[in-house]
Structures are given as C-alpha cells and as structure tokens.
Design a protein around this motif. Structure first.
Motif, short mmCIF file in Angstrom:
data_model
loop_
_atom_site.label_atom_id
_atom_site.label_comp_id
_atom_site.label_asym_id
_atom_site.label_seq_id
_atom_site.Cartn_x
_atom_site.Cartn_y
_atom_site.Cartn_z
N PHE A 1 -3.93 5.74 -12.49
CA PHE A 1 -4.01 5.23 -11.12
C PHE A 1 -3.24 6.14 -10.15
CE2 PHE A 1 -2.88 2.37 -7.61
CZ PHE A 1 -4.12 1.84 -7.31
N GLY A 2 -2.09 6.59 -10.56
CA GLY A 2 -1.26 7.42 -9.68
C GLY A 2 -1.81 8.80 -9.43
N GLN A 3 -2.84 9.21 -10.19
CA GLN A 3 -3.45 10.51 -10.02
C GLN A 3 -4.84 10.44 -9.38
OE1 GLN A 3 -1.90 13.51 -10.69
NE2 GLN A 3 -0.16 12.10 -10.84
N ALA A 4 -5.21 9.28 -8.87
CA ALA A 4 -6.56 9.09 -8.34
C ALA A 4 -6.66 9.57 -6.89
CB ALA A 4 -6.94 7.61 -8.40
N LEU A 5 -7.71 10.35 -6.62
CA LEU A 5 -8.06 10.73 -5.26
C LEU A 5 -9.06 9.69 -4.75
CD1 LEU A 5 -7.76 12.84 -2.97
CD2 LEU A 5 -9.78 13.99 -3.94
N VAL A 6 -8.66 8.96 -3.72
CA VAL A 6 -9.41 7.77 -3.29
C VAL A 6 -9.94 7.97 -1.87
CG1 VAL A 6 -9.29 5.29 -2.88
CG2 VAL A 6 -7.96 6.31 -4.74
N GLY A 7 -11.23 7.76 -1.71
CA GLY A 7 -11.82 7.80 -0.38
C GLY A 7 -11.86 6.42 0.24
N THR A 8 -11.83 6.39 1.56
CA THR A 8 -11.95 5.12 2.28
C THR A 8 -12.52 5.39 3.66
OG1 THR A 8 -10.85 3.04 2.83
CG2 THR A 8 -9.64 5.07 3.32
N GLY A 9 -12.65 4.36 4.45
CA GLY A 9 -13.13 4.48 5.81
C GLY A 9 -12.55 3.36 6.65
N PHE A 10 -12.78 3.46 7.95
CA PHE A 10 -12.21 2.49 8.88
C PHE A 10 -13.30 1.95 9.79
CE2 PHE A 10 -8.92 5.58 7.86
CZ PHE A 10 -7.94 4.76 7.32
N GLY A 11 -13.17 0.70 10.17
CA GLY A 11 -14.13 0.08 11.07
C GLY A 11 -13.90 0.51 12.51
N ARG B 1 -16.30 14.30 -6.95
CA ARG B 1 -15.47 14.88 -5.88
C ARG B 1 -14.42 13.91 -5.38
NH1 ARG B 1 -20.80 17.34 -3.00
NH2 ARG B 1 -20.88 19.32 -4.14
N LEU B 2 -14.65 12.65 -5.64
CA LEU B 2 -13.65 11.60 -5.44
C LEU B 2 -13.54 10.83 -6.74
CD1 LEU B 2 -14.67 10.07 -1.97
CD2 LEU B 2 -12.62 11.42 -2.43
N ASP B 3 -12.34 10.36 -7.03
CA ASP B 3 -12.19 9.48 -8.19
C ASP B 3 -12.64 8.07 -7.88
OD1 ASP B 3 -10.95 11.29 -10.12
OD2 ASP B 3 -9.25 11.32 -8.74
N ALA B 4 -12.47 7.64 -6.64
CA ALA B 4 -12.81 6.27 -6.27
C ALA B 4 -13.02 6.20 -4.77
CB ALA B 4 -11.70 5.31 -6.69
N TYR B 5 -13.63 5.10 -4.36
CA TYR B 5 -13.88 4.85 -2.94
C TYR B 5 -13.86 3.35 -2.69
CZ TYR B 5 -16.75 4.01 1.24
OH TYR B 5 -17.21 3.56 2.44
N TYR B 6 -13.32 2.97 -1.55
CA TYR B 6 -13.37 1.56 -1.13
C TYR B 6 -13.46 1.50 0.38
CZ TYR B 6 -8.68 1.51 0.85
OH TYR B 6 -7.59 1.75 1.65
N GLU B 7 -14.02 0.42 0.88
CA GLU B 7 -14.05 0.22 2.32
C GLU B 7 -14.44 -1.22 2.62
OE1 GLU B 7 -15.87 2.18 6.44
OE2 GLU B 7 -16.08 3.23 4.53
N ARG B 8 -13.86 -1.76 3.67
CA ARG B 8 -14.25 -3.07 4.20
C ARG B 8 -15.15 -2.86 5.40
NH1 ARG B 8 -14.02 -8.22 5.43
NH2 ARG B 8 -13.31 -8.98 7.46
N THR C 1 -19.34 -0.62 -9.56
CA THR C 1 -19.24 -0.96 -8.15
C THR C 1 -19.11 -2.47 -8.01
OG1 THR C 1 -21.63 -1.20 -7.75
CG2 THR C 1 -20.69 1.02 -7.53
N GLY C 2 -18.50 -2.89 -6.92
CA GLY C 2 -18.33 -4.31 -6.68
C GLY C 2 -17.50 -4.55 -5.45
N GLY C 3 -17.14 -5.81 -5.25
CA GLY C 3 -16.30 -6.18 -4.13
C GLY C 3 -15.02 -6.81 -4.63
N ARG C 4 -14.74 -8.02 -4.18
CA ARG C 4 -13.59 -8.75 -4.71
C ARG C 4 -13.85 -9.09 -6.18
NH1 ARG C 4 -11.69 -13.67 -1.23
NH2 ARG C 4 -9.87 -13.32 -2.55
N PRO C 5 -12.81 -9.41 -6.94
CA PRO C 5 -13.01 -9.72 -8.36
C PRO C 5 -14.10 -10.76 -8.58
CG PRO C 5 -10.68 -9.51 -7.91
CD PRO C 5 -11.37 -9.42 -6.58
N GLY C 6 -15.06 -10.42 -9.43
CA GLY C 6 -16.16 -11.32 -9.75
C GLY C 6 -17.27 -11.35 -8.74
N ILE D 1 -16.30 -1.29 -3.43
CA ILE D 1 -15.46 -0.44 -4.29
C ILE D 1 -16.37 0.28 -5.27
CG2 ILE D 1 -13.49 -0.34 -5.87
CD1 ILE D 1 -12.76 -3.20 -4.94
N ALA D 2 -16.08 1.55 -5.51
CA ALA D 2 -16.79 2.32 -6.53
C ALA D 2 -15.79 3.21 -7.25
CB ALA D 2 -17.90 3.17 -5.91
#
Length: 274
Positions: free
Chosen positions: A160-170, A210-217, A238-243, A252-253
């Motif tokens: 987890f501490g080595q993950a390059l994570v993409g995101t975006g903003f509304g 090119r990214l380890d993970a991505y999330y966005e609301r 891929t998914g959203g909140r748990p379940g 999230i991906a």
C-alpha cells in the motif's frame, strides 16, 4: 446446438460493436485533434462555472451519434452532452465525446474519446482513444484488454505504501474541498498521487500499469463505462463502497491485493461523500 448458435451470435455482435466503436472513436479523435480552433470557445457550463462544455464537445458527440444512427438505428444512446435515445435492440451506447474537456480547452494532451457498448445493461465493448498520446485502449468482455493491439495488464499489487494512485476532483467547490481533505490524509500513506484530468485515461493507465490504482468521487456513467471494462479485462478489480459497484458516489480500480486496502481506507476517510 442452441448454445453454440447463441455464443456465435454473441461473438458476432461483440465484433460488430467493437468495429463501430473503434471507427467512431478514431473519427471523432481525428476531428478533435485536427479541427481544434485556436480561439476555442466555451459553449456552456454544466454543474458550475468551471465545469465547461466546449463547442467541440457538442460537435464530437453529434459526429458519433450520427454515425451510430446510420449503422445501428435501433440502439439506445446516452451521451454526456445530452444525447438520449431509448432504443429497442437491447444495445446502448454510452459516450463521452471528450473526456478531459478542460485539458482539451487548455491544449493539454490528456483527453480522450470514450465509447462503450452495453447489452442488456452490461458493458461488452469499451474503447478509449487518446489521439495526443497516439493510443487506443480497447476491451471486449471476456476477451482481454489491449492498447494499440498489445495486450494490457495491470501491475502486480505493490505494498500500500508503494502505490502510485490516480484521482480527480469535481467542479463544485464544496466537493473539491472534501476531496482535497481525503487526499491530504492519503498522500503521506502511498507512494504519490497523480491527477491527470481524464477518468477514462486514468482507468486505462491502471489497465496498462502506469498507475497502480485510481479512485474518484462524482463520476458519471459516460466517464467510466469504457474504462471500467478495459481495467477489468486487464486484471483490475473495480467497485465503489464495500459491497457496491462503482457509481457516481465512488469509483475505484486497482489490482487484487491493492484494491481491498485502498477501498477500506477510502471508506474510513469518507471519500464517498461531500
């Protein structure tokens, strides 16, 4: 015998829809790349004064929907810039004519044409064409993902501490403030955060490693429909909140092994609400 015929018909449909999606995405991408005016104007705003619709968004969507209407007039269509056709065939096209509109407006290269084809509500074809990258990512349900005809595969999950994570903003100020607060907590816990400005490209960057993970609301269906399929066919979860599936609340991906702790941490941080 009946099962064989059904499978063959399904494969033929997928092949047809993929060919159409690739053609439409490349035509729209070439138009957007070659016809971008130097004095590109803002045609309207959507959710806020900084959420723009360019004249080229509208023209790109008209190009794509016109092609679809000619080739498959009975299909449904859902487009970011207002295209909405119910259809009667069970196939629905979900279109983002420019994903990364602000990047396009400013002349930045990270923008794409995103086209997904759904059958009875399930994405079976996804194409994300990024002309300024010279890349086309594509996937067919059950047949893997590709970038420029080379198989795409997610990176193995890092710690987890080595993950390059993409995101975006509304675009709404209140949402951006909340998203910034989530990033404030997350950024010291991972390798780093990237903000590219196109959800479709970010999902493809997970698919291609090119990214380890991505999330966005705050994403809409047209933002993630194609990229989600591409990421999953490349080995991502891929998914959203748990379940829950991915949705406008949270997308999230990430590869297995990273998806789970990232989802749990985003839940703790309340990344799914403003």
């Amino acid at each position: 015998m009946r099962s064989t015929v059904t499978t063959t018909a399904s494969d033929r449909l997928k092949a047809e829809l993929l060919e159409i999606a690739l053609d439409a995405a490349h035509r729209a991408g070439a138009f957007l790349r070659d016809s971008r005016p130097d004095d590109l104007g803002v045609a309207a705003t959507k959710s806020s004064a900084v959420d723009v619709v360019t004249e080229m968004d509208v023209a790109s969507e008209k190009l794509i929907t016109g092609l679809l209407a000619d080739l498959r007039p009975d299909d449904g269509v859902l487009g970011e810039e207002g295209a909405s056709v119910e259809g009667s065939s069970g196939v629905q096209w979900v279109i983002d004519p420019i994903d990364g509109t602000v990047n396009y407006l400013y002349g930045l290269p990270s923008w794409a044409v995103s086209i997904a084809a759904l059958k009875d509500g399930e994405a079976i074809v996804g194409v994300v064409h990024a002309p300024m990258r010279g890349e086309t990512c594509r996937a067919v349900l059950g047949e893997g993902a590709y970038v420029n005809d080379v198989p795409a595969r997610v990176r193995p999950a890092p710690a987890f501490g080595q993950a390059l994570v993409g995101t975006g903003f509304g675009y709404l100020a209140e949402r951006r403030a909340r998203q910034a607060e989530v990033v404030r907590h997350l950024v010291p816990e991972v390798r780093d955060i990237r903000r590219g400005g196109s959800a479709a490209i970010d999902l493809c960057d997970v698919a291609t490693g090119r990214l380890d993970a991505y999330y966005e609301r705050g994403l809409n269906h047209w933002d993630y429909a194609a990229g989600d399929l591409i990421a999953r066919e490349a080995g991502a979860l891929t998914g959203g909140r748990p379940g829950e599936p991915l949705s406008t609340d949270l997308t999230i991906a990430a590869p297995p092994g990273l998806f789970e702790p990232l989802q749990a941490r985003l839940e703790e941080l309340g990344a799914w609400h403003d």
